[in-house]
Design a protein around this motif. Structure first.
Motif, PDB file in Angstrom:
ATOM      1  N   LEU A  60       0.828  -1.207   0.000  1.00  0.00           N
ATOM      2  CA  LEU A  60       0.000   0.000   0.000  1.00  0.00           C
ATOM      3  C   LEU A  60       0.863   1.259   0.000  1.00  0.00           C
ATOM      4  N   GLY A  61       1.963   1.224   0.751  1.00  0.00           N
ATOM      5  CA  GLY A  61       2.890   2.358   0.743  1.00  0.00           C
ATOM      6  C   GLY A  61       3.502   2.571  -0.623  1.00  0.00           C
ATOM      7  N   ALA A  62       3.869   1.456  -1.293  1.00  0.00           N
ATOM      8  CA  ALA A  62       4.470   1.561  -2.629  1.00  0.00           C
ATOM      9  C   ALA A  62       3.469   2.113  -3.640  1.00  0.00           C
ATOM     10  N   VAL A  63       2.205   1.649  -3.584  1.00  0.00           N
ATOM     11  CA  VAL A  63       1.180   2.136  -4.506  1.00  0.00           C
ATOM     12  C   VAL A  63       0.924   3.624  -4.267  1.00  0.00           C
ATOM     13  N   TRP A  64       0.804   4.021  -3.003  1.00  0.00           N
ATOM     14  CA  TRP A  64       0.577   5.431  -2.666  1.00  0.00           C
ATOM     15  C   TRP A  64       1.703   6.302  -3.211  1.00  0.00           C
ATOM     16  N   ALA A  65       2.952   5.811  -3.095  1.00  0.00           N
ATOM     17  CA  ALA A  65       4.091   6.585  -3.585  1.00  0.00           C
ATOM     18  C   ALA A  65       4.140   6.622  -5.109  1.00  0.00           C
ATOM     19  N   PHE A  66       3.629   5.572  -5.767  1.00  0.00           N
ATOM     20  CA  PHE A  66       3.719   5.492  -7.225  1.00  0.00           C
ATOM     21  C   PHE A  66       2.627   6.283  -7.933  1.00  0.00           C
ATOM     22  N   LEU A  67       1.462   6.457  -7.311  1.00  0.00           N
ATOM     23  CA  LEU A  67       0.318   7.062  -7.998  1.00  0.00           C
ATOM     24  C   LEU A  67       0.624   8.416  -8.657  1.00  0.00           C
ATOM     25  N   PRO A  68       1.436   9.300  -8.052  1.00  0.00           N
ATOM     26  CA  PRO A  68       1.764  10.551  -8.764  1.00  0.00           C
ATOM     27  C   PRO A  68       2.495  10.318 -10.085  1.00  0.00           C
ATOM     28  N   LEU A  69       3.177   9.152 -10.212  1.00  0.00           N
ATOM     29  CA  LEU A  69       3.901   8.853 -11.447  1.00  0.00           C
ATOM     30  C   LEU A  69       3.011   8.183 -12.481  1.00  0.00           C
ATOM     31  N   ALA A  70       1.795   7.783 -12.085  1.00  0.00           N
ATOM     32  CA  ALA A  70       0.921   7.045 -12.996  1.00  0.00           C
ATOM     33  C   ALA A  70       0.499   7.900 -14.188  1.00  0.00           C
ATOM     34  N   LYS A  71       0.297   9.204 -13.975  1.00  0.00           N
ATOM     35  CA  LYS A  71      -0.140  10.083 -15.064  1.00  0.00           C
ATOM     36  C   LYS A  71       0.905  10.159 -16.177  1.00  0.00           C
ATOM     37  N   PRO A  72       2.168  10.533 -15.884  1.00  0.00           N
ATOM     38  CA  PRO A  72       3.146  10.605 -16.984  1.00  0.00           C
ATOM     39  C   PRO A  72       3.538   9.242 -17.543  1.00  0.00           C
ATOM     40  N   LEU A  73       3.526   8.207 -16.705  1.00  0.00           N
ATOM     41  CA  LEU A  73       4.009   6.899 -17.152  1.00  0.00           C
ATOM     42  C   LEU A  73       2.923   6.083 -17.835  1.00  0.00           C
ATOM     43  N   LEU A  74       1.734   6.038 -17.231  1.00  0.00           N
ATOM     44  CA  LEU A  74       0.654   5.196 -17.744  1.00  0.00           C
ATOM     45  C   LEU A  74      -0.489   6.003 -18.352  1.00  0.00           C
ATOM     46  N   ASN A  75      -0.337   7.328 -18.424  1.00  0.00           N
ATOM     47  CA  ASN A  75      -1.346   8.209 -19.017  1.00  0.00           C
ATOM     48  C   ASN A  75      -2.703   8.018 -18.354  1.00  0.00           C
ATOM     49  N   ILE A  76      -2.698   7.959 -17.038  1.00  0.00           N
ATOM     50  CA  ILE A  76      -3.930   7.778 -16.291  1.00  0.00           C
ATOM     51  C   ILE A  76      -3.814   8.546 -14.984  1.00  0.00           C
ATOM     52  N   ARG A  77      -4.905   9.178 -14.572  1.00  0.00           N
ATOM     53  CA  ARG A  77      -4.893   9.964 -13.343  1.00  0.00           C
ATOM     54  C   ARG A  77      -5.745   9.255 -12.291  1.00  0.00           C
ATOM     55  N   ILE A  78      -5.078   8.742 -11.246  1.00  0.00           N
ATOM     56  CA  ILE A  78      -5.777   8.049 -10.160  1.00  0.00           C
ATOM     57  C   ILE A  78      -5.425   8.754  -8.867  1.00  0.00           C
ATOM     58  N   ASP A  79      -6.442   9.189  -8.158  1.00  0.00           N
ATOM     59  CA  ASP A  79      -6.228   9.886  -6.900  1.00  0.00           C
ATOM     60  C   ASP A  79      -5.977   8.892  -5.777  1.00  0.00           C
ATOM     61  N   ALA A  80      -5.050   9.224  -4.874  1.00  0.00           N
ATOM     62  CA  ALA A  80      -4.722   8.330  -3.760  1.00  0.00           C
ATOM     63  C   ALA A  80      -5.921   8.089  -2.846  1.00  0.00           C
ATOM     64  N   SER A  81      -6.889   8.996  -2.869  1.00  0.00           N
ATOM     65  CA  SER A  81      -8.073   8.825  -2.022  1.00  0.00           C
ATOM     66  C   SER A  81      -8.886   7.599  -2.417  1.00  0.00           C
ATOM     67  N   GLN A  82      -8.694   7.100  -3.642  1.00  0.00           N
ATOM     68  CA  GLN A  82      -9.419   5.904  -4.065  1.00  0.00           C
ATOM     69  C   GLN A  82      -9.041   4.682  -3.236  1.00  0.00           C
ATOM     70  N   LEU A  83      -7.861   4.714  -2.612  1.00  0.00           N
ATOM     71  CA  LEU A  83      -7.412   3.567  -1.820  1.00  0.00           C
ATOM     72  C   LEU A  83      -8.270   3.335  -0.584  1.00  0.00           C
ATOM     73  N   ILE A  84      -9.021   4.354  -0.161  1.00  0.00           N
ATOM     74  CA  ILE A  84      -9.859   4.190   1.033  1.00  0.00           C
ATOM     75  C   ILE A  84     -11.343   4.092   0.671  1.00  0.00           C
ATOM     76  N   GLU A  85     -11.647   3.960  -0.621  1.00  0.00           N
ATOM     77  CA  GLU A  85     -13.038   3.730  -1.011  1.00  0.00           C
ATOM     78  C   GLU A  85     -13.449   2.314  -0.621  1.00  0.00           C
ATOM     79  N   PRO A  86     -14.692   2.122  -0.183  1.00  0.00           N
ATOM     80  CA  PRO A  86     -15.135   0.789   0.280  1.00  0.00           C
ATOM     81  C   PRO A  86     -14.910  -0.318  -0.743  1.00  0.00           C
ATOM     82  N   GLN A  87     -15.208  -0.034  -2.014  1.00  0.00           N
ATOM     83  CA  GLN A  87     -15.037  -1.057  -3.047  1.00  0.00           C
ATOM     84  C   GLN A  87     -13.569  -1.455  -3.178  1.00  0.00           C
ATOM     85  N   VAL A  88     -12.682  -0.466  -3.145  1.00  0.00           N
ATOM     86  CA  VAL A  88     -11.251  -0.749  -3.281  1.00  0.00           C
ATOM     87  C   VAL A  88     -10.739  -1.516  -2.058  1.00  0.00           C
ATOM     88  N   ILE A  89     -11.190  -1.099  -0.864  1.00  0.00           N
ATOM     89  CA  ILE A  89     -10.782  -1.801   0.367  1.00  0.00           C
ATOM     90  C   ILE A  89     -11.225  -3.254   0.310  1.00  0.00           C
TER      91      ILE A  89
END
Length: 783
Positions: free
Chosen positions: A342-371
């Motif tokens: 979870l720490g690694a994913v949280w740290a990587f998410l800011p890089l997801a936009k330039p690398l994977l051309n996708i914008r995912i907010d870290a707040s999604q990690l605490i959504e019930p469906q994601v949990i």
């Protein structure tokens, strides 16, 4: 009891730190990859789902000779009249760029659109200011996204502020909305009211398609098929039988726009669902690789702990208690791995936009469906990784265990651990082959011959005083060649129908139409196969002579380029004379086959300048061009684009896939390497005395390395036999999505197995050499 299990597990982990480290890191990498892929796949599969009316919203598209996401601006008013039951009918007109001005500050913005007052009722934007029902009613009004509003006005209230657009429109801000989510096909930074340009865009012509998009929302109880069945009559009523015979309007569900591969000329390229499901499959194999690591190391470790198990059983421990103990250790390790993941994913998410051309907010990690999904991943990992080792250890017979004669479970003479190693090697090789195929296809996209020269050529708008600009460019010593045109070879903006009844082609086809000057063909090095080049003609000259490509003359039924010279055909209803034939060149992405193309001289349509620069002093030359252009256009911002950079943008999604393959293949390789490192380490410990005896009897370090490596070489070869056909089948299916693609040759497979061998050799050699260098006296004394 549970407390006891975790206490023993904790003490065991402290005693075997290297074993725990390898397992935790492998599981953490696997879980982080799974969580990240889940977020990406979830984002892709929920495109445009943020709209409450998504399931009954449709985009009206046109189908004549090909599929076009745009329709004429004449369709919307007629549709409102003939289909009054439609809940909403809305027009949207996308624009790629604009210059804006606030006070004395100018900005060059990409992606904006004109939209009518119904647009906010079709799409559920999050409004921060303004009234969605009235914000786009009046002319010269604009709705900004939050980022643009903050960029222009900081923390001030944007409502009522004035923005100047393209030096000729003063727009009043009537609304501010949250930035668009990353999973929508819509792309804009601000919306200008449709009324601002309605009079300019009104047309009765069905075929006047200029990038306008039409959206319709149907009532809940109205079946789309009932509306579709009435569309042919709607076309006949408003535009006649001739149009109805050649054209159709289709209702494309909003949720399918992102995945519909028929439409390749829209704002964002569609993505196949197969690619998304393939990415989900990558997550599965990565977590499987991590679990295989755990199982291999745990079963190998079980042999070392056989005496412990024997003593526990001799003292009366039940099998379920031993299973619980192993599962307790597994749960503790997986828990630590989950925290790291979870720490690694949280740290990587800011890089997801330039690398994977996708914008995912870290707040999604605490959504019930994601949990819930993360919990499912964790539970599945505990069961996959822990159950088999638990049953292996708990199944030891006390007498054999105390005599250190425990054996491993096997199927058909092959140990389960060897089978799992083969599976792990196969997964790694499939990932390597996939990465190499995508890399080769990307190289094919960007570096193979496109039929024209793209090196050191920069394009920009002509602006005002084009003749003066041409003279300044000719006087610039850093400029090698200049061409004025409606669009360069890799820009496709104008299309027209063509036919040739006298040549047997009575039905219309679509041709790409470029207005170019006499320097266009030599500067881009288009190969003139027959006839004469473009010549400068006088203004108002109605005799249209054209240069065509090979695809067009083949469509006319002419096989020899020389035979096409002097032939006539009808272009947009007007006669055209073929003056020359050029070799086919790639004007669109390689998703589509090369289409017919016409080049003709028309200075009134020269909107773009292309300049080939000399390799020396590129920066200075560009600075001089910018200075000269700005002097001629003081109210505008100079913007240029290198042709090769523009071409690269056509394959943004493929670049994203390549980055994803590299990232996840790297994770799979690291996980596999960790597992192999751990296995060889345990093997070295278990064969300590054997290595000592061999050294006493004269064995060399090299022979010890061969002893450890021999088994893994055979396992790798067996894995390759499995991986090669699987990888070929999957990647060949992916390549079929493109009109032009590479052929998967043996070199890719050879590189894949060599890479696997190198990784395995480095891992095995380190541990085996370390074991071989141990003093045999110490080895023979060890217990």
């Amino acid at each position: 009891m549970l407390r006891n299990y975790f206490t023993i597990a904790y003490r065991t982990i402290l005693q075997q730190k290297s074993y725990a480290f390898i397992n935790v890191m492998g599981l953490a990498l696997g879980l982080s990859a799974c969580i990240l892929i889940f977020l990406v796949v979830r984002n892709e599969l929920t495109y445009d789902a943020f709209n409450q009316k998504a399931d009954r919203t449709f985009r009206i598209t046109s189908h004549g000779l090909d599929y076009n996401p745009s329709v004429s601006f004449a369709i919307a008013p007629a549709f409102r009249t003939d289909f009054p039951e439609a809940e909403q009918v809305s027009q949207y007109y996308y624009q790629r760029e604009a210059q804006t001005q606030i006070g004395n500050q100018r900005y060059l913005e990409e992606s904006y659109a004109y939209a009518d007052e119904s647009f906010p009722q079709v799409f559920d934007f999050n409004w921060l200011a303004g009234n969605p029902k009235t914000a786009l009613q009046e002319p010269n009004t604009v709705v900004l996204t939050e980022t643009i509003a903050r960029k222009y006005f900081g923390d001030q209230d944007a409502l009522g502020k004035i923005i100047r657009l393209d030096n000729d429109k003063d727009l009043r801000v009537t609304g501010v909305i949250k930035d668009l989510p990353s999973n929508t096909h819509l792309v804009f930074n601000f919306l200008v009211s449709w009324e601002t340009v309605r009079k300019q865009l009104d047309t009765p012509n069905f075929w006047s398609i200029s990038g306008g998009y039409l959206y319709v929302v149907l009532p809940e109880k109205l079946l789309p098929k009932r509306v579709e069945a009435r569309i042919p009559a709607f076309i006949r009523k408003n535009w006649g039988d001739d149009i109805a015979k050649d054209a159709a309007l289709l209702m494309q569900p909003l949720r399918e726009i992102h995945f519909d591969k028929r439409y390749l000329t829209q704002i964002t390229m569609p993505r196949s669902k197969e690619t998304i499901y393939g990415l989900a499959g990558v997550a599965l194999v990565i977590i499987l690789t991590a679990c295989i690591n755990f199982v291999n190391l745990a079963t190998a470790q079980a042999v070392r702990r056989s005496k412990e198990v024997g003593i526990r059983k001799a003292l009366g421990a039940f099998r379920r208690q031993l299973v619980g103990q192993v599962l307790g250790e597994t749960t503790l390790l997986v828990g630590l791995a989950t925290v790291l993941a979870l720490g690694a994913v949280w740290a990587f998410l800011p890089l997801a936009k330039p690398l994977l051309n996708i914008r995912i907010d870290a707040s999604q990690l605490i959504e019930p469906q994601v949990i819930a999904v993360i919990f499912g991943f964790v539970l599945s990992t505990i069961l996959l990784a822990g159950l088999y080792p638990a049953f292996v250890q708990s199944g030891f017979q006390p007498i054999k265990a105390l005599k250190a004669r425990s054996t491993e479970a096997s199927f058909g003479g092959m140990t389960v651990r060897k089978g799992l190693v083969i599976m792990q090697f196969a997964i790694t090789q499939v990932m390597i082959i996939g990465t190499l195929v995508v890399a080769s296809q990307m190289d094919f996209f960007l570096n193979q011959d496109m039929g024209f020269d793209k090196e050191a050529i920069v394009s920009f708008g002509t602006g005002e005083k084009a003749d003066v600009l041409r003279q300044k460019l000719e006087d610039n010593p850093g400029v090698e060649q200049i061409s004025f045109a409606s669009a360069g070879p890799s820009y496709n903006v104008n299309f027209a129908p063509f036919s040739a009844p006298e040549l047997g082609m009575s039905e219309n086809d679509v041709v790409e139409f470029k207005m170019v000057d006499e320097n266009y063909i030599p500067m881009y090095r288009l190969a003139l196969l027959a006839g004469e080049p473009i010549i400068k003609t006088a203004e108002g000259d109605t005799a249209r002579s054209v240069i065509v490509n090979q695809t067009l003359i083949r469509r006319l039924g002419i096989q020899n380029e020389a035979d096409a010279i002097g032939k006539r055909f009808r272009l947009a209803g007007e006669p055209a004379l073929i003056r020359g034939v050029v070799r086919d060149f790639q004007s669109e992405s390689k998703h589509k086959k090369i289409r017919a193309c016409v080049l003709t001289y028309n200075s009134r349509a020269f909107w773009q300048v292309s300049v080939k620069l000399r390799p020396q002093n590129l920066r200075e030359t560009l600075a001089t061009i910018e200075k000269d252009w700005t002097e001629l256009n003081p109210e505008s911002i100079f913007r240029y684009e290198f042709v090769d950079e523009h071409i690269a943008k056509l394959y943004k999604q493929e670049e994203t896939m390549y980055n994803a393959f590299r990232l996840f293949a790297g994770i799979a390789i690291v996980i596999g390497g960790l597992g192999l490192f751990g296995l060889v380490s345990l093997m070295a410990v278990q064969r300590t005395k054997e290595v000592g005896i061999r050294k006493v009897l004269g064995a060399s370090v090299g022979s010890i390395v061969v002893l450890f490596s021999r088994e893994f070489v055979w396992l790798m070869l067996m894995a390759f036999v499995i991986a090669a056909p699987l990888a070929w089948y999957g990647m060949d299916a992916w390549l079929q999505e493109y009109a032009y693609h590479i052929q998967i040759g043996p070199t890719i497979f050879l590189i894949a197995i060599l890479v696997t061998f190198v990784i395995a050799a480095l891992t095995v050699s380190y541990q085996s050499i370390k074991a071989a260098l141990v003093n045999p006296v110490k080895s023979l004394r060890s217990e």
